[in-house]
Design a protein around this motif. Structure first.
Motif, mmCIF file in Angstrom:
data_model
loop_
_atom_site.group_PDB
_atom_site.id
_atom_site.type_symbol
_atom_site.label_atom_id
_atom_site.label_comp_id
_atom_site.label_asym_id
_atom_site.label_seq_id
_atom_site.Cartn_x
_atom_site.Cartn_y
_atom_site.Cartn_z
ATOM 1 N N GLN B 240 11.522 -11.964 8.395
ATOM 2 C CA GLN B 240 12.594 -12.923 8.729
ATOM 3 C C GLN B 240 12.221 -14.324 8.274
ATOM 4 O O GLN B 240 13.054 -15.069 7.756
ATOM 5 C CB GLN B 240 12.853 -12.930 10.249
ATOM 6 C CG GLN B 240 13.051 -11.571 10.886
ATOM 7 C CD GLN B 240 14.369 -10.913 10.529
ATOM 8 O OE1 GLN B 240 15.161 -11.463 9.751
ATOM 9 N NE2 GLN B 240 14.615 -9.730 11.064
ATOM 10 N N TYR B 241 10.952 -14.671 8.481
ATOM 11 C CA TYR B 241 10.500 -16.007 8.081
ATOM 12 C C TYR B 241 10.584 -16.162 6.556
ATOM 13 O O TYR B 241 10.979 -17.210 6.045
ATOM 14 C CB TYR B 241 9.050 -16.252 8.523
ATOM 15 C CG TYR B 241 8.791 -16.170 10.014
ATOM 16 C CD1 TYR B 241 9.799 -16.416 10.948
ATOM 17 C CD2 TYR B 241 7.516 -15.879 10.500
ATOM 18 C CE1 TYR B 241 9.539 -16.352 12.311
ATOM 19 C CE2 TYR B 241 7.253 -15.818 11.865
ATOM 20 C CZ TYR B 241 8.269 -16.046 12.763
ATOM 21 O OH TYR B 241 8.004 -15.984 14.100
ATOM 22 N N ARG B 243 12.550 -14.524 4.401
ATOM 23 C CA ARG B 243 13.930 -14.621 3.938
ATOM 24 C C ARG B 243 14.469 -16.035 4.107
ATOM 25 O O ARG B 243 15.261 -16.513 3.303
ATOM 26 C CB ARG B 243 14.829 -13.633 4.704
ATOM 27 C CG ARG B 243 14.677 -12.169 4.320
ATOM 28 C CD ARG B 243 14.950 -11.868 2.860
ATOM 29 N NE ARG B 243 16.179 -12.474 2.337
ATOM 30 C CZ ARG B 243 17.380 -11.919 2.423
ATOM 31 N NH1 ARG B 243 17.534 -10.751 2.996
ATOM 32 N NH2 ARG B 243 18.436 -12.539 1.923
ATOM 33 N N GLU B 244 14.025 -16.684 5.186
ATOM 34 C CA GLU B 244 14.511 -18.033 5.453
ATOM 35 C C GLU B 244 13.781 -19.076 4.601
ATOM 36 O O GLU B 244 14.392 -20.009 4.086
ATOM 37 C CB GLU B 244 14.319 -18.342 6.944
ATOM 38 C CG GLU B 244 15.000 -19.598 7.356
ATOM 39 C CD GLU B 244 15.652 -19.506 8.718
ATOM 40 O OE1 GLU B 244 15.877 -18.388 9.236
ATOM 41 O OE2 GLU B 244 15.935 -20.562 9.268
#
Lengths: 192, 591
Positions: B240-241, B243-244
């Motif tokens: 998630q990190y 992708r951000e």
């Protein structure tokens, strides 16, 4: 695709009911059709320590944690904690804070003093600042424990979510016998 | 139906939907809420175990009996459960067997930040790693299926941000038609004598190869192709990190972090110009990719310590010149008084630590709320290593010390921690005649993780009444001759007990008998009369401040004269410890 994500931080002291408030917020965003993620730390920090809950919503949310300096709204349950976490916000962010103080250990022991004029200091950095008499309005609604709901009402006005959704979220998350007082407290906050 | 669930709630839901029948765990942050949610599904027999080794063995037994079984623990709990884990890898399973290990990078609530992925490799069992709550549920279900398909226990690794993060989950139905549990004799598989184990080990090695092949085509390992300039291998919350932080990068998202899908990694590496591995803690994936002969960068960029975040990843890639990040305006943080965790007002531990400090004890501590006895102004804990270590370390310490220092050694342990791994330690201390003093702070609950029942509290996880370990009798049968019970709200009695037992050149145990002030009902904690400070009598001597009670506040006098103490009636529980410290009778019942 609209990639806008709204980042909300709820801060205060362990035991103040921050987790429930962030659950109600998340529930409302989900009901309004958004992707939602939230994150916080349980365990040791709950023993009267400093607590931060992150809530993010938008079309698609990746990280459950608000990136540093990207907070859009700070929702402070206690003044010193509100001040402590201002650096998580982006310039121009909104700050809604409860006018309530809880002294940390060094102040209880007389080794430090509670910083003076915090509302003025916060306002100087973030002009979009609302100081709420959470306890006072909650008492007016019928129970001082509904202070968080007053705050939630005040924050809700800054979010583009329909009235009915908030009511639905409160009905789902608040125990039945406390619902009437909490709906009233929410309205008091929303009226500010 | 959609719901917002925490990772822990979603794991519990996944176990339910998978048809799990038995679940056992020992509480530990960030894993505790898994079992607390499993108990809401009446179809599952869920219970707390005294420790993680027992919890995993309960699950293994249920699996051998043919049921799908779950065991949950925090990362350090796997150390305790490692013994059965390594051999259950050889036996394999009957019903699906899933072990949840919840890591705590950044040590929000732990004594170390060991990386549980190493256990999967070490024990040679597959490990799945979900990246949000929806995956927590789906991967838990898949873990049960893989367990039966490949005849292996399956580990699922969570971490604080996954377990305590919430996101949207689509609920499903519970599977039906699973085989009914029954006894089946199968000694070559289930009796791990050397002759049988030698047959099982090669099967384990073959299994790992098959699982790696499975991983190369399984949907849980997927490529998300964007720019071919940068490719990142990642898993769990780090996905998630990434992708951000790196929205343009191509990503190989691994849902299974052991064994790695070698074919898929080669395919991904061939599609990108520069390959990176971004992972929290150890270079677990990176080392294996490098060992495959594939060039990549990992820990050259990101830290071995603590959590990652989108900001930390962006900063690391920008610093290495791989990406450019526009400078953003930063609001500077200003120093304000810290707000560390503290024992609750009325906590029965407070007076004990006050007296230990005064007695100049050298306190070998343990894991629980009482570890906060380390904090000022109590300052009464000198060591803390792992569950149960207080007693055994005290026992070892006295053997090394000259006689005049031996008596200063006092081991302090809670009831739940004592029953977890302190009993063996006390047995050793009695057996080998180590003249240390032990204090068992019996507050009748596992308090730090959120008040879970334990074998001495008289209730099960489901809230049913049950047998209760008699702690004083247990100490006696272990061989301790001097066992005494003291009321920790009685400061003089507590001081006397500590002084006498410290001076005794024999092993001895003091047990305190006040319940945690957060457990209500069932005749447990009861509030006393709320106290107040008579402002006329208060001399401002600050004696009451020495216990660090959050209900007592020092208010300086604006005139510059001495200040006075105040008691917050909302917080006071009437424990009377401060009252006993006041030499001027300034503290009394609120009028």
């Amino acid at each position: 695709m609209d990639t806008t994500i709204t980042n909300i931080l709820l801060v205060g002291v362990g035991g103040q009911g921050i987790l429930l408030a962030s659950e109600i917020l998340s529930e409302a965003f989900m009901l309004a059709g958004f992707d939602v993620k939230k994150s916080e730390i349980h365990g040791m920090s709950q023993r009267g320590g400093s607590v931060v809950s992150h809530v993010r919503f938008g079309k698609e949310v990746f990280s459950p944690v608000v990136p540093e300096g990207q907070g859009d709204i700070l929702f402070g349950f206690e003044l010193l904690e509100t001040y402590r976490y201002l650096s998580l916000l982006k310039p121009g962010a909104t700050v809604v804070a409860n006018d309530y103080k809880i002294a940390p250990p060094s102040i209880l022991l007389g080794q430090a003093v509670y910083p003076q004029a915090l509302p003025e200091k916060i306002k100087a950095k973030f002009p979009d600042f609302l100081l709420v008499d959470g306890q006072g309005l909650a008492l007016k609604a019928g129970d001082v424990r509904a202070a968080n709901t007053v705050m939630l009402g005040a924050v809700s006005k800054r979010l583009q979510i329909a009235d009915g959704v908030w009511q639905q979220a409160l009905e789902k998350m608040v125990p039945k016998k406390a619902l009437e007082i909490n709906l009233k407290a929410f309205e008091f906050g929303r009226g500010l | 139906m959609k719901e917002i669930l925490s990772g822990n709630e979603a794991i519990a839901r996944g176990a339910y939907e998978a048809g799990c029948l038995v679940a056992s765990a020992y509480p530990g942050t960030p894993s505790t809420e898994i079992l607390e949610n499993v108990i809401n599904y009446k179809e599952i027999n869920a219970s707390w175990a005294p420790n993680e080794k027992v919890a995993l063995e309960v699950a293994i037994g249920a699996s051998f009996g043919g049921a799908r079984a779950l065991s949950c623990m925090k990362h350090v709990g796997v150390n305790v459960a490692a013994d059965p884990l390594f051999t259950a890898s050889y036996t394999g399973v009957k019903g699906g067997l899933v072990l949840i290990a919840a890591d705590d990078p950044e040590m929000h609530s732990s004594q170390n930040e060991q990386d549980s992925r190493n256990y999967a490799k070490f024990a040679k069992v597959p490990m799945l790693e979900p990246a949000d709550s929806a995956e927590c549920k789906e991967f838990t279900k898949l873990a049960f299926e893989l367990s039966e398909q490949f005849d292996t226990p399956v580990m699922l690794r969570s971490c604080t941000r996954i377990s305590h993060g919430k996101s949207v989950v689509e609920l499903g139905e519970r599977v039906t038609g699973l085989p009914t549990p029954k006894l089946v004799k199968d000694a070559p598989k289930l009796v791990m004598l050397p002759g049988n184990a030698r047959v099982r080990h090669p099967l384990v090695e073959e299994r790992t190869l098959k699982l790696s092949d499975y991983g190369s085509s399984a949907a849980i390992n997927r490529m998300e192709l964007h720019s071919s300039e940068i490719g990142v291998i990642c898993a769990g919350v780090t996905y998630q990190y990434v992708r951000e932080a790196l929205p343009d990068a191509s990503v190989l998202k691994l849902g299974m972090v052991w064994p790695l899908p070698h074919a898929l990694i080669r395919e991904f590496a061939a599609k990108v110009k520069q390959l990176f591995v971004v992972e929290e803690l150890d270079p677990f994936i990176e080392d294996q990719v490098k060992a495959m002969g594939i060039a990549c960068q990992g820990k050259e960029l990101t830290t071995l310590c603590g959590e990652l975040s989108p900001g930390r990843i962006q900063a690391a890639f920008a610093k290495a010149g791989i990406i450019k990040v526009a400078a953003s305006e930063v609001i500077a943080a200003e120093p304000v008084p810290p707000r560390p965790p503290n024992m609750c007002p009325g906590c029965p531990h407070r007076g004990v630590f006050y007296q230990l400090n005064r007695a100049n004890a050298y306190v070998t501590g343990d894991i629980g709320c009482y570890t906060l006895g380390f904090m000022p102004p109590l300052n009464a804990m000198d060591t803390c290593v792992c569950m149960g270590a207080s007693i055994s370390m005290g026992s070892g310490m006295v053997r090394a010390l000259p006689p005049e220092e031996q008596k200063r050694v006092v081991a302090v342990i809670g009831d739940s921690t004592f029953l977890h791994t302190g009993i063996n330690s006390l047995m050793e201390m009695a057996w080998n005649k180590a003249p240390a003093t032990v204090i068992i702070l019996d507050n009748r609950i596992t308090a730090m993780t959120g008040r879970q029942e334990n074998p001495a509290s008289g209730f099960t996880l489901a809230g049913e009444e049950t047998s209760e370990v008699n702690i004083p009798e247990l100490c006696r049968v272990l061989g301790i001759k001097h066992v005494r019970v003291v009321d920790p709200y009685d400061l003089d009695a507590t001081r006397l007990a500590i002084e006498e037992e410290m001076n005794r050149p024999e092993p001895s145990v003091i047990i305190t008998n006040r319940p945690c002030c957060l457990i209500k009902g069932a005749g447990r904690f009861e509030k006393g009369k709320i106290l107040e400070v008579d402002q006329g009598k208060c001399t401002g001597c600050k004696a009451c401040l020495r216990i660090g009670c959050p209900a007592i506040e020092w208010k300086p006098n604006p005139d510059g004269n001495k200040g006075k103490a105040f008691i917050d009636p909302q917080l006071c529980t009437g424990c009377t410890v401060c009252q006993q410290l006041c030499k001027f009778n300034a503290i009394g019942g609120r009028k």
